[in-house]
Write a protein that holds these residues in place. Structure first.
Motif, PDB file in Angstrom:
ATOM      1  N   ALA A  91       7.115  83.344  29.023  1.00 46.29           N
ATOM      2  CA  ALA A  91       5.904  83.404  28.208  1.00 46.29           C
ATOM      3  C   ALA A  91       6.054  82.557  26.948  1.00 46.29           C
ATOM      4  N   THR A  92       7.217  82.607  26.334  1.00 51.05           N
ATOM      5  CA  THR A  92       7.452  81.816  25.136  1.00 51.05           C
ATOM      6  C   THR A  92       7.435  80.325  25.449  1.00 51.05           C
ATOM      7  N   ILE A  93       8.077  79.920  26.517  1.00 54.07           N
ATOM      8  CA  ILE A  93       8.122  78.502  26.890  1.00 54.07           C
ATOM      9  C   ILE A  93       6.734  77.987  27.245  1.00 54.07           C
ATOM     10  N   VAL A  94       5.991  78.755  28.033  1.00 53.57           N
ATOM     11  CA  VAL A  94       4.637  78.337  28.407  1.00 53.57           C
ATOM     12  C   VAL A  94       3.751  78.208  27.174  1.00 53.57           C
ATOM     13  N   PHE A  95       3.858  79.150  26.253  1.00 57.59           N
ATOM     14  CA  PHE A  95       3.046  79.101  25.042  1.00 57.59           C
ATOM     15  C   PHE A  95       3.388  77.886  24.189  1.00 57.59           C
ATOM     16  N   VAL A  96       4.662  77.614  24.012  1.00 57.79           N
ATOM     17  CA  VAL A  96       5.081  76.474  23.194  1.00 57.79           C
ATOM     18  C   VAL A  96       4.655  75.157  23.832  1.00 57.79           C
ATOM     19  N   VAL A  97       4.844  75.032  25.125  1.00 58.64           N
ATOM     20  CA  VAL A  97       4.431  73.808  25.812  1.00 58.64           C
ATOM     21  C   VAL A  97       2.922  73.640  25.720  1.00 58.64           C
ATOM     22  N   TYR A  98       2.181  74.715  25.912  1.00 64.80           N
ATOM     23  CA  TYR A  98       0.723  74.633  25.831  1.00 64.80           C
ATOM     24  C   TYR A  98       0.272  74.203  24.437  1.00 64.80           C
ATOM     25  N   LYS A  99       0.820  74.841  23.417  1.00 65.01           N
ATOM     26  CA  LYS A  99       0.382  74.539  22.058  1.00 65.01           C
ATOM     27  C   LYS A  99       0.816  73.153  21.600  1.00 65.01           C
ATOM     28  N   ASN A 100       1.973  72.694  22.013  1.00 68.40           N
ATOM     29  CA  ASN A 100       2.487  71.428  21.502  1.00 68.40           C
ATOM     30  C   ASN A 100       2.143  70.213  22.365  1.00 68.40           C
ATOM     31  N   LEU A 101       1.917  70.399  23.632  1.00 65.52           N
ATOM     32  CA  LEU A 101       1.638  69.251  24.494  1.00 65.52           C
ATOM     33  C   LEU A 101       0.222  69.254  25.048  1.00 65.52           C
ATOM     34  N   LEU A 102      -0.129  70.308  25.740  1.00 61.22           N
ATOM     35  CA  LEU A 102      -1.395  70.320  26.453  1.00 61.22           C
ATOM     36  C   LEU A 102      -2.595  70.457  25.520  1.00 61.22           C
ATOM     37  N   ALA A 103      -2.502  71.291  24.498  1.00 60.21           N
ATOM     38  CA  ALA A 103      -3.634  71.484  23.592  1.00 60.21           C
ATOM     39  C   ALA A 103      -3.889  70.232  22.762  1.00 60.21           C
ATOM     40  N   LYS A 104      -2.853  69.479  22.451  1.00 63.46           N
ATOM     41  CA  LYS A 104      -3.033  68.263  21.660  1.00 63.46           C
ATOM     42  C   LYS A 104      -3.670  67.151  22.484  1.00 63.46           C
ATOM     43  N   ARG A 105      -3.454  67.152  23.767  1.00 67.12           N
ATOM     44  CA  ARG A 105      -4.062  66.127  24.626  1.00 67.12           C
ATOM     45  C   ARG A 105      -5.558  66.331  24.758  1.00 67.12           C
ATOM     46  N   ARG A 106      -6.006  67.571  24.741  1.00 67.63           N
ATOM     47  CA  ARG A 106      -7.415  67.883  24.878  1.00 67.63           C
ATOM     48  C   ARG A 106      -8.197  67.711  23.589  1.00 67.63           C
ATOM     49  N   ALA A 107      -7.508  67.773  22.474  1.00 71.28           N
ATOM     50  CA  ALA A 107      -8.202  67.688  21.176  1.00 71.28           C
ATOM     51  C   ALA A 107      -8.850  66.325  21.005  1.00 71.28           C
ATOM     52  N   PRO A 108     -10.084  66.307  20.518  1.00 69.40           N
ATOM     53  CA  PRO A 108     -10.746  65.008  20.284  1.00 69.40           C
ATOM     54  C   PRO A 108     -10.087  64.279  19.127  1.00 69.40           C
ATOM     55  N   ARG A 109      -9.911  63.002  19.306  1.00 68.00           N
ATOM     56  CA  ARG A 109      -9.286  62.179  18.256  1.00 68.00           C
ATOM     57  C   ARG A 109     -10.341  61.540  17.395  1.00 68.00           C
ATOM     58  N   GLU A 110     -10.045  61.491  16.142  1.00 62.46           N
ATOM     59  CA  GLU A 110     -11.004  60.905  15.197  1.00 62.46           C
ATOM     60  C   GLU A 110     -10.637  59.506  14.823  1.00 62.46           C
TER      61      GLU A 110
END
Length: 98
Positions: free
Chosen positions: A79-98
């Motif tokens: 759970a910790t690894i999945v959360f860290v990977v999601y927050k640091n890699l996957l969530a940043k890829r989806r965020a719109p860039r300005e």
């Protein structure tokens, strides 16, 4: 049964970490000490939950300590690894860039 209870305890042990991260993000303080104390409190509460459950299992069912501890550890770390990977890699890829 010990594996299922260990998995549930591992998931329950992850919740204080998740809560402490959310509290740290909502904090209006800009001091690193304040944010760090939220993280430290989350780690301490998680550790207490995991250790108390493991000791309780050891007292009540000594034969089931190993499967309980392994499943607890695997679920908590996963759970910790999945959360860290999601927050640091996957969530940043989806965020719109300005």
């Amino acid at each position: 049964m010990a594996i299922v209870l260990g998995a549930l305890t591992g998931a329950l042990g992850f919740l204080p970490l998740l809560l402490s991260l959310r509290l740290a993000r909502r904090s209006t303080s800009t001091e690193a000490l304040t944010i760090g104390m939220y993280g430290l409190a989350g780690v301490c509460v998680s550790f207490i939950i995991l250790v108390v459950a493991l000791v309780a299992c050891g007292i009540t069912a000594k034969a089931s300590v190993l499967p309980f501890a392994v499943s607890e550890t695997v679920v908590f770390l996963s759970a910790t690894i999945v959360f860290v990977v999601y927050k640091n890699l996957l969530a940043k890829r989806r965020a719109p860039r300005e």
